[in-house]
Design a protein around this motif. Structure first.
Motif, mmCIF file in Angstrom:
data_model
loop_
_atom_site.group_PDB
_atom_site.id
_atom_site.type_symbol
_atom_site.label_atom_id
_atom_site.label_comp_id
_atom_site.label_asym_id
_atom_site.label_seq_id
_atom_site.Cartn_x
_atom_site.Cartn_y
_atom_site.Cartn_z
ATOM 1 N N VAL A 39 0.703 -0.897 -0.054
ATOM 2 C CA VAL A 39 -0.054 0.179 0.081
ATOM 3 C C VAL A 39 0.853 1.339 0.126
ATOM 4 N N VAL A 40 1.999 1.279 0.668
ATOM 5 C CA VAL A 40 2.830 2.503 0.868
ATOM 6 C C VAL A 40 3.524 2.825 -0.528
ATOM 7 N N ALA A 41 3.908 1.836 -1.067
ATOM 8 C CA ALA A 41 4.565 1.656 -2.265
ATOM 9 C C ALA A 41 3.671 2.140 -3.498
ATOM 10 N N ALA A 42 2.432 1.649 -3.353
ATOM 11 C CA ALA A 42 1.423 1.928 -4.461
ATOM 12 C C ALA A 42 0.923 3.318 -4.274
ATOM 13 N N ALA A 43 0.765 3.691 -2.940
ATOM 14 C CA ALA A 43 0.204 4.997 -2.719
ATOM 15 C C ALA A 43 1.131 6.011 -3.058
ATOM 16 N N LEU A 44 2.420 5.749 -2.935
ATOM 17 C CA LEU A 44 3.396 6.988 -3.290
ATOM 18 C C LEU A 44 3.357 6.935 -4.771
ATOM 19 N N GLY A 45 3.564 5.835 -5.418
ATOM 20 C CA GLY A 45 3.577 5.882 -6.633
ATOM 21 C C GLY A 45 2.387 6.548 -7.607
ATOM 22 N N GLY A 46 1.209 6.059 -6.868
ATOM 23 C CA GLY A 46 -0.002 6.541 -7.274
ATOM 24 C C GLY A 46 -0.357 8.005 -7.248
ATOM 25 N N MET A 47 0.219 8.628 -6.121
ATOM 26 C CA MET A 47 -0.034 10.091 -6.031
ATOM 27 C C MET A 47 0.319 10.901 -6.987
ATOM 28 N N ALA A 48 1.576 10.772 -7.535
ATOM 29 C CA ALA A 48 1.898 11.501 -8.839
ATOM 30 C C ALA A 48 1.044 11.495 -9.824
ATOM 31 N N VAL A 49 0.825 10.102 -10.389
ATOM 32 C CA VAL A 49 -0.063 9.915 -11.421
ATOM 33 C C VAL A 49 -1.560 10.467 -11.033
ATOM 34 N N LEU A 123 -6.193 7.525 -2.794
ATOM 35 C CA LEU A 123 -5.479 8.561 -1.990
ATOM 36 C C LEU A 123 -4.368 9.322 -2.785
ATOM 37 N N GLY A 124 -3.875 8.626 -3.818
ATOM 38 C CA GLY A 124 -2.998 9.586 -4.804
ATOM 39 C C GLY A 124 -3.875 10.511 -5.668
ATOM 40 N N ALA A 125 -5.117 10.222 -6.198
ATOM 41 C CA ALA A 125 -6.054 11.223 -6.701
ATOM 42 C C ALA A 125 -6.277 12.356 -5.995
ATOM 43 N N LEU A 126 -6.226 12.009 -4.574
ATOM 44 C CA LEU A 126 -6.882 12.989 -3.619
ATOM 45 C C LEU A 126 -5.516 13.955 -2.914
ATOM 46 N N GLU A 127 -4.584 13.637 -3.551
ATOM 47 C CA GLU A 127 -3.261 14.243 -3.043
ATOM 48 C C GLU A 127 -2.911 14.249 -1.642
ATOM 49 N N THR A 128 -3.397 12.957 -0.983
ATOM 50 C CA THR A 128 -3.238 12.781 0.234
ATOM 51 C C THR A 128 -1.762 12.981 0.758
ATOM 52 N N PRO A 129 -1.485 13.930 1.844
ATOM 53 C CA PRO A 129 -0.164 13.945 2.267
ATOM 54 C C PRO A 129 0.646 12.539 2.577
ATOM 55 N N SER A 130 1.857 12.495 2.517
ATOM 56 C CA SER A 130 2.551 11.319 2.778
ATOM 57 C C SER A 130 2.266 11.284 4.426
ATOM 58 N N ARG A 131 2.264 12.259 5.209
ATOM 59 C CA ARG A 131 2.167 11.794 6.845
ATOM 60 C C ARG A 131 0.963 10.788 6.935
ATOM 61 N N ILE A 132 -0.153 11.118 6.197
ATOM 62 C CA ILE A 132 -1.349 10.568 6.576
ATOM 63 C C ILE A 132 -1.536 9.265 5.962
#
Length: 178
Positions: A39-49, A123-132
């Protein structure tokens, strides 16, 4: 014959372990070991896209019809864009006139619900901050329900390995958390 040497029949040896014990299920261990880390890896990668997709959808102005989620603020418009880009999916619901996005992710014993790829997409589409996202990834079942806020979005979540992640995202009107 040497009477000091023990008789072979009298030597006590432990019986070998039974061979009919089923092998350990590696798939379950792999799922437990990599489930939340993925989830962490996918969330971080998905945030940019996801951020690019949401920005494009909002800049085009065609993502929401007039009188719809756009009238409820940028959070509701972002929810609708995230739902359109990441859904429809089991466990992903857009409700309350677009002001609430509910995610019920699958767990080890609950095979229905959103995949963790869908959670990462939202989470990526909503630009969720990394801290969250880091707080979500480190939540244990003992921690109970957690809450955090960014921009005009409030996230409330809980996690249990058996039932997965339950995440409720709501729009806070005018950025007011009350």
């Amino acid at each position: 014959m040497n009477h000091d040497a023990p008789d072979d029949a009298a030597v006590g040896t432990a019986a070998p372990p039974p061979h009919d014990v089923p092998p350990h299920d590696q798939r379950t261990n792999d799922e437990r070991r990599f489930g939340r880390g993925t989830v962490v890896a996918a969330a971080l990668g998905g945030m940019a896209v996801g951020a690019s997709v949401v920005a494009l959808a909002l800049s085009l102005g065609g993502a929401t019809p007039a009188g719809d989620a756009a009238d409820l603020g940028p959070g509701a418009a972002a929810f609708e864009a995230a739902y359109d880009d990441c859904g429809p999916s089991d466990g992903l619901e857009l409700v309350d006139d677009g002001t609430t996005l509910s995610l019920d992710a699958e767990g080890e014993e609950d095979f229905t619900g959103a995949s963790y790829e869908t959670v990462a997409c939202v989470l990526g589409a909503l630009e969720t901050p990394s801290r969250i996202t880091e707080l979500m990834n480190s939540t244990r079942a003992l921690d109970g329900r957690q809450t955090d806020t960014w921009d005009d979005i409030t996230a409330t979540w809980s996690y249990h390995p058996d039932t997965g992640l339950d995440l409720l995202l709501t729009v806070t009107p005018d950025g007011d958390p009350s």
